[in-house]
Design an enzyme around this catalytic site. Structure first.
Site, PDB file in Angstrom:
ATOM      1  CB  THR A  12      -1.052  -0.208   1.301  1.00 45.24           C
ATOM      2  OG1 THR A  12      -1.849  -1.207   1.129  1.00 45.24           O
ATOM      3  CG2 THR A  12      -1.587   1.369   1.239  1.00 45.24           C
ATOM      4  CB  SER A  56       3.028  -7.970   1.174  1.00 48.72           C
ATOM      5  OG  SER A  56       1.728  -8.047   1.798  1.00 48.72           O
ATOM      6  CB  THR A  89       0.647  -4.057   6.529  1.00 50.32           C
ATOM      7  OG1 THR A  89      -0.810  -4.085   5.692  1.00 50.32           O
ATOM      8  CG2 THR A  89       1.014  -2.676   6.588  1.00 50.32           C
ATOM      9  CG  ASP A  90      -2.352  -7.784   3.635  1.00 55.48           C
ATOM     10  OD1 ASP A  90      -2.662  -6.881   4.379  1.00 55.48           O
ATOM     11  OD2 ASP A  90      -2.803  -7.891   2.498  1.00 55.48           O
TER      12      ASP A  90
HETATM   13  N1  ASP Z   1      -2.738  -5.564   0.760  1.00 56.76           N
HETATM   14  C1  ASP Z   1      -1.675  -4.661   1.402  1.00 56.76           C
HETATM   15  C2  ASP Z   1      -0.250  -5.398   1.065  1.00 56.76           C
HETATM   16  O1  ASP Z   1      -0.077  -6.159   1.882  1.00 56.76           O
HETATM   17  C3  ASP Z   1      -1.748  -3.931   2.420  1.00 56.76           C
HETATM   18  C4  ASP Z   1      -0.667  -3.189   2.994  1.00 56.76           C
HETATM   19  O2  ASP Z   1       0.203  -2.766   2.094  1.00 56.76           O
HETATM   20  O3  ASP Z   1      -0.768  -2.487   3.934  1.00 56.76           O
HETATM   21  O4  ASP Z   1       0.316  -5.383   0.103  1.00 56.76           O
END
Ligand code: ASP
Length: 334
Positions: A12, A56, A89-90
């Site tokens: 993100t 991710s 983050t995932d």
């Molecule tokens: N879905 C996103 C990822 O993990 C969420 C993020 O970046 O926070 O790439």
């Protein structure tokens, strides 16, 4: 001059809103280089290297391993004092833990991310990247292992997990707490993680499955796993590491096929331990050949099994990496 290298992987933090949804930016991770706060850092040069531009959930074991090797090469440069990794983050907790286990260089590596994309009100990406660079530059960071820095907190890669689907205060280390904080541009450490391990390998085993049991589970999913070509299994059980009775039979069958089964728990605090001798209880599973994971979180045990199986396929050898504190007591009684 000192150098900090930011290795970008996507997430993100590098995404933009298109119509109603958020997607990777077609120009790659360029948004990271445009973070104005980075120009406030005067005592180090910042270099940016793009590793990938993926969400991710698309991160594979091979990607994580390639990233580890790339970072070790970057850290070999004597001008480089440390690396910041930007990531989604995932699965940040998986990638950062693999780096923590496998990186050979002890220079600081800090992984960061954002819950809100750059165009979103109250975006957290720029501040997280800035705080992560400050953390790399802290003289106390050397030898702290791979860290995760978001929302002004610094966590140990082995201990941290994403706890909230949407809130910026999502990363926590249940049962441990943060290593430190970044407050008013000052990095303050409270403690060091004593649970860190290093497992140096030349390769990893990518085909490791993570299976979560459920009430009424009859073990069919577990039995299927070896047929799908997986070489090791992490089984997320209940509580201390217990499963329904028919899953115990499946565990025994799978172990007889020389596939290690590492038992974790859906509880994210405490230890998995062979306490219960009833059918499917942890002590029963262990008698049937299962390995008890010290760390209860399934996704961490999966990363560790990937790394350990890069070294050995022998179940007794693998057990030694997971049961460091169980061995002493229960093996003596057996
Ligand atoms: N879905 C996103 C990822 O993990 C969420 C993020 O970046 O926070 O790439």
């Amino acid at each position: 001059m000192k150098k900090v290298v930011i290795v970008t992987t996507g997430g993100t933090i590098a995404m933009v809103k298109k119509g109603e949804s958020v997607v990777p930016y077609e120009k790659g991770n360029i948004l990271i280089s445009e973070i104005p706060e980075l120009s406030k850092i005067k005592d180090a040069k910042i270099d940016i290297v793009e590793f990938s531009n993926i969400p991710s959930p698309h991160m594979t074991p091979k990607d994580m391993w390639n990233l580890s090797r790339m970072i070790d090469k970057i850290l070999d440069d004597s001008e480089v004092v440390g690396v910041v990794v930007t990531h989604g983050t995932d699965t940040l907790e998986e990638t950062s833990y693999l780096l923590d286990l496998t990186l050979r260089n002890e220079k600081p590596v800090v992984c960061t991310a954002a819950m809100r994309n750059i165009g979103e009100l109250g975006t957290d990406g720029p501040r997280n990247v800035y705080s992560s660079v400050l953390t790399v530059l802290s003289p106390q960071s050397y030898g702290m292992g791979v860290m995760v820095c978001l929302n002004d907190e610094i966590h140990a890669a082995r201990e941290v997990t994403k706890t909230y689907t949407s809130n910026v205060a999502t990363f926590d280390s249940p049962g441990y707490g943060p290593l430190g904080i970044v407050d008013e541009d000052t990095v303050i450490f409270f403690r060091k993680s004593l649970t860190r391990e290093k497992i140096f390998v030349e390769k990893i085993e990518e085909k490791i499955a993570l299976i979560k049991t459920f009430t009424g589970d009859q073990g069919e999913f577990l039995r299927l796993v070896p047929q799908l070509g997986y070489k090791g299994i992490v089984l997320e059980g209940f509580g201390r590491g217990n499963v329904p009775p028919l899953v115990a039979d499946a565990v025994e069958e799978v172990v007889k096929m020389n596939i290690p089964v590492v038992v974790t728990s859906r509880c994210f605090k405490g230890r998995v331990y062979p306490v219960y001798g009833y059918k499917g209880g942890g002590a029963d599973l262990r008698k049937r050949g299962a390995i008890m994971s010290e760390h209860p979180i399934g996704q961490k045990a999966k990363i560790k099994l990937m790394v350990v199986m890069g070294k050995t396929q022998n179940i007794d050898e693998i057990r030694k990496y997971f049961e460091m504190n169980i061995q002493r007591r229960t093996l003596e009684n057996e």
